[in-house]
Structures are given as C-alpha cells and as structure tokens.
Design an enzyme around this catalytic site. Sequence first.
Site, PDB file in Angstrom:
ATOM      1  N   GLU A  41      -1.858  -9.028   4.055  1.00 31.15           N
ATOM      2  CA  GLU A  41      -1.837  -9.482   5.450  1.00 31.15           C
ATOM      3  C   GLU A  41      -3.226  -9.642   6.056  1.00 31.15           C
ATOM      4  O   GLU A  41      -3.378 -10.283   7.096  1.00 31.15           O
ATOM      5  CB  GLU A  41      -0.987  -8.521   6.304  1.00 31.15           C
ATOM      6  N   HIS A  54      -3.708  -5.241   0.490  1.00 28.25           N
ATOM      7  CA  HIS A  54      -3.138  -5.722   1.767  1.00 28.25           C
ATOM      8  C   HIS A  54      -3.140  -7.252   1.824  1.00 28.25           C
ATOM      9  O   HIS A  54      -4.182  -7.846   2.114  1.00 28.25           O
ATOM     10  CB  HIS A  54      -3.938  -5.150   2.934  1.00 28.25           C
ATOM     11  N   CYS A 100       0.837  -1.208   0.000  1.00 31.63           N
ATOM     12  CA  CYS A 100       0.000   0.000   0.000  1.00 31.63           C
ATOM     13  C   CYS A 100       0.876   1.264   0.000  1.00 31.63           C
ATOM     14  O   CYS A 100       1.526   1.551  -0.990  1.00 31.63           O
ATOM     15  CB  CYS A 100      -0.969  -0.045   1.179  1.00 31.63           C
TER      16      CYS A 100
END
Length: 520
Positions: free
Chosen positions: A178, A176, A87
């Site tokens: 994660e 993202h 990001c």
Amino acid sequence: MPLEDNLQKIIIIDFGSQFTQLIARKIRELGIYCEIINHNKINKKYKIEKNVKGLVLSGGPLNVYQSNKVKLNKNILLSKIPVLGICFGHQIISKEMGGKVKQSKAREFGLATVEKVNNSILTKNFFVNNKNNVWMSHADEVTKLPKNFKVIAKTNNSKLCIIESTKDKLYGIQFHPEVTHTNKGKIILKNFVFDICKIKKNWSPKYQKTNLIKEVKKKVGNSRVICALSGGVDSSVVAKLLANAIGKNLTCIFVNTGLLRKDEEKQVVNTFKKKFKINLIYVDAENQFLSKLKNVSDPEKKRKIIGSLFIKIFEKYAKKIKNVKFLAQGTLYPDLIESKSVTGSQTSKIKSHHNVGGLPKKMNLKLLEPLKYLFKDEVRKLGLELNLNKDIISRHPFPGPGLAIRIPGVITREKIKILKEADYYFIKALKDEKLYNRIWQAYAALLPVKTVGVMGDNRTYEYLCLLRAITSEDGMTADFFEFKKPFMQFVSNQIVNNIRGINRVVYDITSKPPSTIELE
Ligand code: XMP
C-alpha cells in the site's frame, strides 16, 4: 450501513497499522468499496456478511504471540472468502494455519529486493525480471510454511515473504504493497480484489452522488436542515449535495468572524447564494469576535472564545428557521474510524479544535453526516461531480479559529489587514507557479515582533512575516516544502514591497512533530 445495503465490499481488519487507511484508500481508488473494522470486533460472534467479497488483514505494532491482545476469529480464515494478510496480517495467517513466526535475526526496515520463486495470480505483472523493490517494516518473520501453502517470493532476510494457499484462498505478504515506496504495489491489491475476490467495480463519484442524494432524501423527507457553511472543502460539498437533494429545505449559515482569508466571504456568497441559489444566511460578526478577542494573547483562550461565540451566533440564527430537524456536518471517514490505539497508548491533547460538535445536543437536532464514509480525496472528486468550482475543491485546509491562530499574541484590526494581504501574495504566487496543489497547506503568519530594516535609505521598524508550507498525508505528520531560491525571493519581495507593515520575511523549516502545522 452506508449507501445500498447489499453493496459488495472488501473488509479491512485493522491491527493498528499506521497504513491501514492507506490500504483502504488504494482499494477505493481501484473503484471498489471497502470498510475498516477494528480487530477487536472480529471476535467469536463475528459473522461475515454476504456482500463481503474479501478481507485484508493489516499490519500493526503487535506480535502474533501477544494472545491477550490479538483477537481473531479463526473461522474467517476457514470461510473460503479470500484473505490477504499484510505484514502482521501475513504473520497471523501463518500462525493460525499451523506455520511458525519468530523474531527475525535481522530486522528489515525500508527498501528490500524481493525475488520471485513461483507464479501466482496475486503477483501477476508485479515482478520486473523476476525481482522488485518493496518497502519493509518488520521485526518478526514467518519461518515455517503452514500446510497447503507455497512460497511465491523471498528476500534475503525473509525466505517466506509472499505465500499462498489457493485451496484456502489465503495470501500473505511481508512487505507493504500500500505504500508508494513499494514499486507497483497497487498491482498486488488490484490482482487481489479483481482476480482473486472477483469483485466488480462499484465505487465512483457518480455512484456516490446518486446514492447519497437518494439516502439524504429518504432520511430527511420534508424536514428542514441547517448547515454551518465555512467555505472549506467539506462543508461546501455537504451544502451542494444537500441542495441537490432537498433544495429549499436546506438553509446554510455562514458566519464571517473577520478572521477569514482575503475576500473569502465574498467568494462564499457569490458561489452559494448567487450561483447555486442556495438559502444562505450571511452573518457579519466581525465586530463581535474582535471585541471578545481584544487584549487576549493566550492561544487556548483565543480558541475557546472563538469556538463558543461561533456556537452562540450560529444558534441564534438557526433558531429563526422553523421546523428544523437536522444539523448537517462534514464528518469524514477518518473521523469515524475507531482511533483507539491497539497498544493502549493515549495521545495527549495538544490544541482544542474548534468545530460545531457541541451544537446538536444543545439544539436538540439530529445529525446529518452524508460524507461520513468518504476519505478527503473522495470528497474532492464528489465535489467536482457536483459541479463545485476547482478553486473550492482544491483549497488547502483552514482552521476554524482562522487568522487568530496565525497572529501569535494580541490581535488587532491592523494586524489582520496586514496578514490578509501577505497571505494573498503568498498563495497567489503558489498558484501562479503551479505549486499550490503540490503542497498540503500553506499560509502566512504575522509574528508579534518588529525588526529594523532599510528601504530607500530610510530606517523601517515593522512586523515579521512567517511563511509556512508543508507536505502531508493527513495533517498528523508533516514536512516543510522545499522551495527554490528564486521563488522565495519573489514572494519575499512581493510581500515587503507591497505591504506597509512588514519589512522581513522568514520561512518555517520545522516538520511536525516536533512543531505543529499552525502556530497556536
Ligand atoms: P496542527 O496545528 O494541530 O494542525 O498541526 C493540524 C491541521 O488541523 C488544522 N486545524 C484546525 N482545523 N479547527 C479546524 O477545523 C481547528 O481548531 C484547527 N486547528 C488546527 C490545521 O490548519 C491543520 O490543517
């Protein structure tokens, strides 16, 4: 430096993303050690240590043109050590390497479909039919590729969504990986650490156990250590780890405030004194706590009274042990990570937390914090490795001031007794129905309100019991758990039928924010 000095690792540079700790946890789950460093530390003087095998640049609330706030030593991008930007991290790599970043015409928040453009090691096994669902949260986008870079994937609103320069070993992704909403996001992190950084698995509960024991032995030598044991996960793991390392040179002090859950003191004594044969001083301080709390109804006053009396009692018993040099505490990695916000905003104090933080200064003791590089989920796994019982390891968090902050208003022995029973029935039902481990924290509280009920044709006028059960990642935000009606009906019946003093049960359906997890 924790553990071995030359342990290979990944460094995560934090630009203030709410997901930075999540990146670290996902990488550690892959069996790789990683550390988080604030972006301010990556200044001109910053040198990458030899054992750093890769860097991850997090997302964050900044934009790449806020040059006064964003500090990044560009040398780290030229070092040929693999870097993955996520990001904001993707945008700053692009800008620093000669690309362009602009405010997006259409911001992307939430789910997006990413489409494959080129093959990459980073996205090996990631796409399903050349597409995938990913989670986005950005207002800026990369609009021009830097030199030597190529596009790996795009979305409708972000044409340069995944980019790479294999020559410079630089990788950028706009979404993202994660967060769990990104399908197969962990594969990207896995490809990055194993296939691009070429780091080998080095992080497991077994490794932590062996090395932490070694480290404690080295640091403590033949000195004595005291530990405030509460029966919670962190202090239990600290106590067991230290007992394995230094045996009888450890003394644990357990203070029964009278504000603990039903039979908690018995479980602590049985586990640590009887089963593990750890030196344990058991202090029954119920009368002292309850007399100090008599007629006190203000939440902050309650917290302060309990906190300072706890320290006074702990100090009194600790002084009886000779040659003590260290005080052991269950500090965890999230407590250690610099929490200063990148945007400079300050969070106001909501509640004064009770802990034993004031003790080491007062008592002239050195701090021993063997868990300070571990996340909570790692502490739990380490606990199992140390043969601690599953019941202790999977226990919900319990606040230092205990049941005192679950009885709003004045505390009496009668109320404590009623509440202990109500909490017992609620938690037992959660365990029996296999719901306990799906919930981050659950408890019963006793409200200072009596209401009218009818039982066996008779009027009752008794207390109101509030149940709270929440899901959360870290206790900072929370959502209430959605139970099925039969479960709620069962718990309500169990409580009202079995406990004299409660004739009505309510369920708390507020999230945090705007509420907090505890009532006071
Ligand atoms: P709140 O009520 O602030 O709670 O949303 C967040 C988490 O912190 C726990 N808590 C405490 N833990 N000492 C502790 O060790 C305290 O004084 C304390 N107060 C709240 C709470 O149980 C929840 O897990």
